[in-house]
Design a protein around this motif. Sequence first.
Motif, mmCIF file in Angstrom:
data_model
loop_
_atom_site.group_PDB
_atom_site.id
_atom_site.type_symbol
_atom_site.label_atom_id
_atom_site.label_comp_id
_atom_site.label_asym_id
_atom_site.label_seq_id
_atom_site.Cartn_x
_atom_site.Cartn_y
_atom_site.Cartn_z
ATOM 1 N N ASP A 224 14.749 4.166 -2.315
ATOM 2 C CA ASP A 224 14.800 4.091 -0.537
ATOM 3 C C ASP A 224 13.726 3.039 0.009
ATOM 4 O O ASP A 224 12.668 3.576 0.363
ATOM 5 N N ALA A 225 14.146 1.680 0.015
ATOM 6 C CA ALA A 225 13.180 0.949 0.618
ATOM 7 C C ALA A 225 12.588 1.259 1.929
ATOM 8 O O ALA A 225 11.398 1.088 2.188
ATOM 9 N N ILE A 226 13.388 1.630 2.928
ATOM 10 C CA ILE A 226 12.856 2.037 4.365
ATOM 11 C C ILE A 226 11.964 3.079 4.158
ATOM 12 O O ILE A 226 11.055 3.122 4.812
ATOM 13 N N ALA A 227 12.270 4.284 3.401
ATOM 14 C CA ALA A 227 11.276 5.270 3.310
ATOM 15 C C ALA A 227 10.101 4.817 2.826
ATOM 16 O O ALA A 227 8.801 5.194 3.222
ATOM 17 N N THR A 228 10.021 3.774 1.993
ATOM 18 C CA THR A 228 8.754 3.420 1.247
ATOM 19 C C THR A 228 8.054 2.656 2.110
ATOM 20 O O THR A 228 6.670 2.691 2.431
ATOM 21 N N LEU A 229 8.578 1.653 2.932
ATOM 22 C CA LEU A 229 8.019 0.981 3.829
ATOM 23 C C LEU A 229 7.415 1.657 5.153
ATOM 24 O O LEU A 229 6.337 1.277 5.532
ATOM 25 N N SER A 230 8.065 2.650 5.288
ATOM 26 C CA SER A 230 7.587 3.393 6.353
ATOM 27 C C SER A 230 6.537 4.348 6.216
ATOM 28 O O SER A 230 5.385 4.369 6.897
ATOM 29 N N PHE A 231 6.506 4.892 4.833
ATOM 30 C CA PHE A 231 5.135 5.311 4.308
ATOM 31 C C PHE A 231 4.101 4.461 4.341
ATOM 32 O O PHE A 231 2.885 4.931 4.837
ATOM 33 N N ILE A 232 4.100 3.118 3.896
ATOM 34 C CA ILE A 232 3.031 2.183 3.937
ATOM 35 C C ILE A 232 2.706 1.890 5.552
ATOM 36 O O ILE A 232 1.479 1.817 5.906
ATOM 37 N N ARG A 233 3.519 1.933 6.233
ATOM 38 C CA ARG A 233 3.389 1.401 7.756
ATOM 39 C C ARG A 233 2.626 2.633 8.405
ATOM 40 O O ARG A 233 1.516 2.264 9.329
ATOM 41 N N GLN A 234 2.930 3.937 7.983
ATOM 42 C CA GLN A 234 2.269 4.835 8.644
ATOM 43 C C GLN A 234 0.822 4.707 8.260
ATOM 44 O O GLN A 234 -0.097 5.400 9.211
ATOM 45 N N HIS A 235 0.373 4.167 7.115
ATOM 46 C CA HIS A 235 -1.170 4.193 6.932
ATOM 47 C C HIS A 235 -1.619 2.906 7.384
ATOM 48 O O HIS A 235 -3.078 2.863 7.228
ATOM 49 N N ILE A 236 -0.910 1.921 7.735
ATOM 50 C CA ILE A 236 -1.572 0.647 8.342
ATOM 51 C C ILE A 236 -1.371 0.507 9.710
ATOM 52 O O ILE A 236 -2.119 -0.135 10.508
ATOM 53 N N LEU A 237 -0.155 1.003 10.489
ATOM 54 C CA LEU A 237 -0.007 1.019 11.877
ATOM 55 C C LEU A 237 0.459 2.238 12.260
ATOM 56 O O LEU A 237 1.554 2.762 12.793
ATOM 57 N N PRO A 238 -0.596 3.446 12.257
ATOM 58 C CA PRO A 238 -0.228 4.566 12.619
ATOM 59 C C PRO A 238 0.163 4.661 13.940
ATOM 60 O O PRO A 238 -0.267 3.998 14.900
#
Length: 324
Positions: free
Chosen positions: A310-324
């Motif tokens: 699930d690419a969206i879930a993965t990118l969302s997880f990353i985004r939350q760590h760099i753009l909280p």
Amino acid sequence: MDIRFSAGVWAFDGCGDRFLLRGYRDGKLVAERLKEAASIPGLSGVELNYPADVTDANLDEVEEALKANKLQASIIGVDHTGQRKWQFGSLAAADPGIRREAVILAQRGMDVAARLGANQINIWLGQDGFDYCFQVDYQKAWRWLVESLKEIAGYRSDVRVCVEYKPKEPRTHAFINNAAKALLLVQEVGLDNIGVTIDVGHSLNAGENVAEALALLAGHGKMFHFHFNDNYRSWDDDLLVGSVHLVEYIELLYWLQKVGYDGWYSLDVFPYREDPVQVCRESIATLQGILNLVNRLGIPKLDELIAKGDAIATLSFIRQHILP
């Protein structure tokens, strides 16, 4: 894993281009460039080209300068592009005399690498390619490349030979223009001490996903050396690390940790108008920051997310760590 950072000493020189051949600042002697490199926090290695930066005449001087500045030679690049005699090729030149000169130069580069403690050379075949249809015999050129590299790598087993690929420039078409072709070449050579250098900018320019190229080479035990920089894909701009492809860099450093790459993280940047020390400092800081981010994200967690597809879930997880 301790990360070792290196930089090409050309970054601290005049940095000329075809519009301003003499460079955007005054050129410096190699000893001055080494001193400048040594001022960069976290930088412990330098790349030197033979016979452009280190020569038979200044080898003792360079060795002393490395020791004085507490720097290691990370790799010795063999210059098969910067002289007129290489204009129609080096290791794949149709002229057997030119091929012989190119092989001898690389073997001498291996001796220099061993002397300076680098124990590896980089071969970028910038002039080995073609500009027009019907210009070269592709099958003969490939055979000459394999034969030449086999002779070079067989010269001494204690020095690794790293083949760097690039799609074009200075020729409009380079023979070794992507990771898969570089892998095929070194596999045909068939010796343990020959592998591949990935230059991030060359990989981007080739239309590759750099992390995928890394995974391919590492899976075959041929991922030997790494050049870090950035560009806009259309040209080999050699920009500051992560200045354009930040998300791809996050994936790349995840894969570097995943495959256990333990070689040099070497900067191949060309700061024409910017201060080279600042560019190298910021590039190292960016790489360290991304490595810290990957550690915070966690390799096992990223593995788990990738497995779900699930690419969206993965990118969302990353985004939350760099753009909280």
